[in-house]
Design a protein around this motif. Structure first.
Motif, PDB file in Angstrom:
ATOM      1  N   GLN A  96       1.907  -9.751   3.223  1.00  0.00           N
ATOM      2  CA  GLN A  96       1.497  -8.892   2.107  1.00  0.00           C
ATOM      3  C   GLN A  96       1.438  -9.704   0.816  1.00  0.00           C
ATOM      4  OE1 GLN A  96       4.269  -7.399  -0.190  1.00  0.00           O
ATOM      5  NE2 GLN A  96       2.640  -6.739  -1.569  1.00  0.00           N
ATOM      6  N   LYS A 148       0.861  -1.200   0.000  1.00  0.00           N
ATOM      7  CA  LYS A 148       0.000   0.000   0.000  1.00  0.00           C
ATOM      8  C   LYS A 148       0.887   1.237   0.000  1.00  0.00           C
ATOM      9  CE  LYS A 148      -2.683  -2.663  -0.498  1.00  0.00           C
ATOM     10  NZ  LYS A 148      -3.937  -3.318  -0.840  1.00  0.00           N
ATOM     11  N   THR A 149       0.970   1.887  -1.140  1.00  0.00           N
ATOM     12  CA  THR A 149       1.854   3.039  -1.266  1.00  0.00           C
ATOM     13  C   THR A 149       1.063   4.331  -1.467  1.00  0.00           C
ATOM     14  OG1 THR A 149       2.069   2.892  -3.682  1.00  0.00           O
ATOM     15  CG2 THR A 149       3.584   1.543  -2.359  1.00  0.00           C
ATOM     16  N   ARG A 193      -3.221  -7.625   7.889  1.00  0.00           N
ATOM     17  CA  ARG A 193      -1.996  -7.548   8.707  1.00  0.00           C
ATOM     18  C   ARG A 193      -2.289  -7.918  10.158  1.00  0.00           C
ATOM     19  NH1 ARG A 193      -0.836  -6.241   3.958  1.00  0.00           N
ATOM     20  NH2 ARG A 193      -1.321  -8.445   3.867  1.00  0.00           N
ATOM     21  N   SER A 223      -6.307  -4.361   3.879  1.00  0.00           N
ATOM     22  CA  SER A 223      -4.921  -4.718   4.196  1.00  0.00           C
ATOM     23  C   SER A 223      -4.657  -4.602   5.692  1.00  0.00           C
ATOM     24  CB  SER A 223      -3.951  -3.818   3.425  1.00  0.00           C
ATOM     25  OG  SER A 223      -4.015  -4.140   2.053  1.00  0.00           O
TER      26      SER A 223
HETATM   27  N1  CTP Z   1      -0.542  -0.803  -4.774  1.00  0.00           N
HETATM   28  C1  CTP Z   1       0.087   0.377  -4.378  1.00  0.00           C
HETATM   29  N2  CTP Z   1      -0.556   1.245  -3.539  1.00  0.00           N
HETATM   30  C2  CTP Z   1      -1.807   0.985  -3.093  1.00  0.00           C
HETATM   31  C3  CTP Z   1      -2.460  -0.199  -3.479  1.00  0.00           C
HETATM   32  C4  CTP Z   1      -1.794  -1.083  -4.320  1.00  0.00           C
HETATM   33  O1  CTP Z   1       1.214   0.654  -4.783  1.00  0.00           O
HETATM   34  N3  CTP Z   1      -2.402   1.894  -2.276  1.00  0.00           N
HETATM   35  C5  CTP Z   1       0.190  -1.718  -5.679  1.00  0.00           C
HETATM   36  C6  CTP Z   1       1.270  -2.506  -4.947  1.00  0.00           C
HETATM   37  O2  CTP Z   1       2.347  -2.695  -5.833  1.00  0.00           O
HETATM   38  C7  CTP Z   1       0.560  -3.816  -4.660  1.00  0.00           C
HETATM   39  C8  CTP Z   1      -0.278  -3.991  -5.903  1.00  0.00           C
HETATM   40  O3  CTP Z   1      -0.692  -2.675  -6.251  1.00  0.00           O
HETATM   41  O4  CTP Z   1       1.442  -4.871  -4.459  1.00  0.00           O
HETATM   42  C9  CTP Z   1      -1.464  -4.919  -5.721  1.00  0.00           C
HETATM   43  O5  CTP Z   1      -2.374  -4.393  -4.789  1.00  0.00           O
HETATM   44  P1  CTP Z   1      -3.142  -5.314  -3.756  1.00  0.00           P
HETATM   45  O6  CTP Z   1      -3.429  -6.649  -4.319  1.00  0.00           O
HETATM   46  O7  CTP Z   1      -4.262  -4.487  -3.245  1.00  0.00           O
HETATM   47  O8  CTP Z   1      -2.061  -5.421  -2.557  1.00  0.00           O
HETATM   48  P2  CTP Z   1      -1.183  -6.659  -2.095  1.00  0.00           P
HETATM   49  O9  CTP Z   1       0.210  -6.434  -2.587  1.00  0.00           O
HETATM   50  O10 CTP Z   1      -1.842  -7.934  -2.424  1.00  0.00           O
HETATM   51  O11 CTP Z   1      -1.124  -6.466  -0.529  1.00  0.00           O
HETATM   52  P3  CTP Z   1      -2.194  -6.885   0.602  1.00  0.00           P
HETATM   53  O12 CTP Z   1      -1.804  -8.227   1.111  1.00  0.00           O
HETATM   54  O13 CTP Z   1      -2.037  -5.823   1.626  1.00  0.00           O
HETATM   55  O14 CTP Z   1      -3.565  -6.871  -0.013  1.00  0.00           O
END
Ligand code: CTP
Ligand code: MG
Length: 177
Positions: free
Chosen positions: A117, A50-51, A111, A107
């Motif tokens: 992640q 989550k960036t 967590r 997310s």
């Molecule tokens: N992403 C990002 N910023 C966000 C949401 C998503 O940069 N606010 C990018 C990240 O590279 C992420 C990708 O989109 O890895 C896929 O998003 P998602 O599937 O929502 O996240 P996950 O990496 O699967 O992490 P989590 O386990 O927290 O859902």
């Protein structure tokens, strides 16, 4: 109004949210929104997926889609807001904001459950962004948000999300489908 028309309108209505959810996969990256901070359970607040850039890119995409709808749909059979094209932009903005907040909420819960992640979680990945998108957009688009439309969109979202993730994995955008 027949069911086909209502289904088509529901899908057109939710498009800004889908684009918001998909865009960070391509445009995301950089500084994580939790600045690498951990919580009491020693897990990250949201995680490195989550960036900040991804968050804003998602909202921006939704606003763009709403704006495109405002240009394309008035006067057609899919016009969601007859007589007020600016409503597409309001709805798009709120759908985008809700989508990205819901994505963070999902997310956050993952967590707290100790999930790594990127690990898939059926309900949290697919439905938290949709739920928040609908809640956020409700003030400006309540006519398109009712139990049947929400249930229909939950079903559609499940299949679109599953299909899109498999595709993103195949073309190398995502490591985990
Ligand atoms: N992403 C990002 N910023 C966000 C949401 C998503 O940069 N606010 C990018 C990240 O590279 C992420 C990708 O989109 O890895 C896929 O998003 P998602 O599937 O929502 O996240 P996950 O990496 O699967 O992490 P989590 O386990 O927290 O859902
Ligand atoms: Mg994921």
């Amino acid at each position: 109004m027949d069911i086909l028309m209502l289904s088509a309108k529901s899908i057109v209505f939710i498009l800004p949210s889908y684009f918001a959810n998909a865009t960070p996969v391509v445009l995301g990256g950089g500084t994580p929104i939790d600045f690498n901070k951990k919580m009491w359970d020693k897990n990250r607040v949201f995680g490195r997926g989550k960036t900040i850039r991804g968050f804003f890119a998602g909202i921006f995409a939704a606003i763009l889609v709403g704006s495109a709808q405002a240009l394309a749909l008035p006067g057609t059979w899919l016009d969601l807001y007859p007589g007020s094209p600016s409503h597409y932009v309001f709805a798009g903005t709120l759908l985008g904001l809700g989508t990205m907040v819901g994505d963070l909420a999902g997310s956050f819960v993952k967590r707290r459950q100790g999930m790594e992640q990127g690990k898939p979680s059926f309900l949290l990945d697919q439905l938290s962004f949709l739920l928040f998108a609908l809640l956020f957009a409700y003030p400006v688009a309540s006519q398109h948000i009712y139990p049947e439309s929400a249930a229909f969109l939950a079903l559609v979202t499940y299949f679109v999300h599953a299909g899109a993730n498999i595709l993103a994995n195949k073309i190398g955008l995502k490591k985990v489908p």
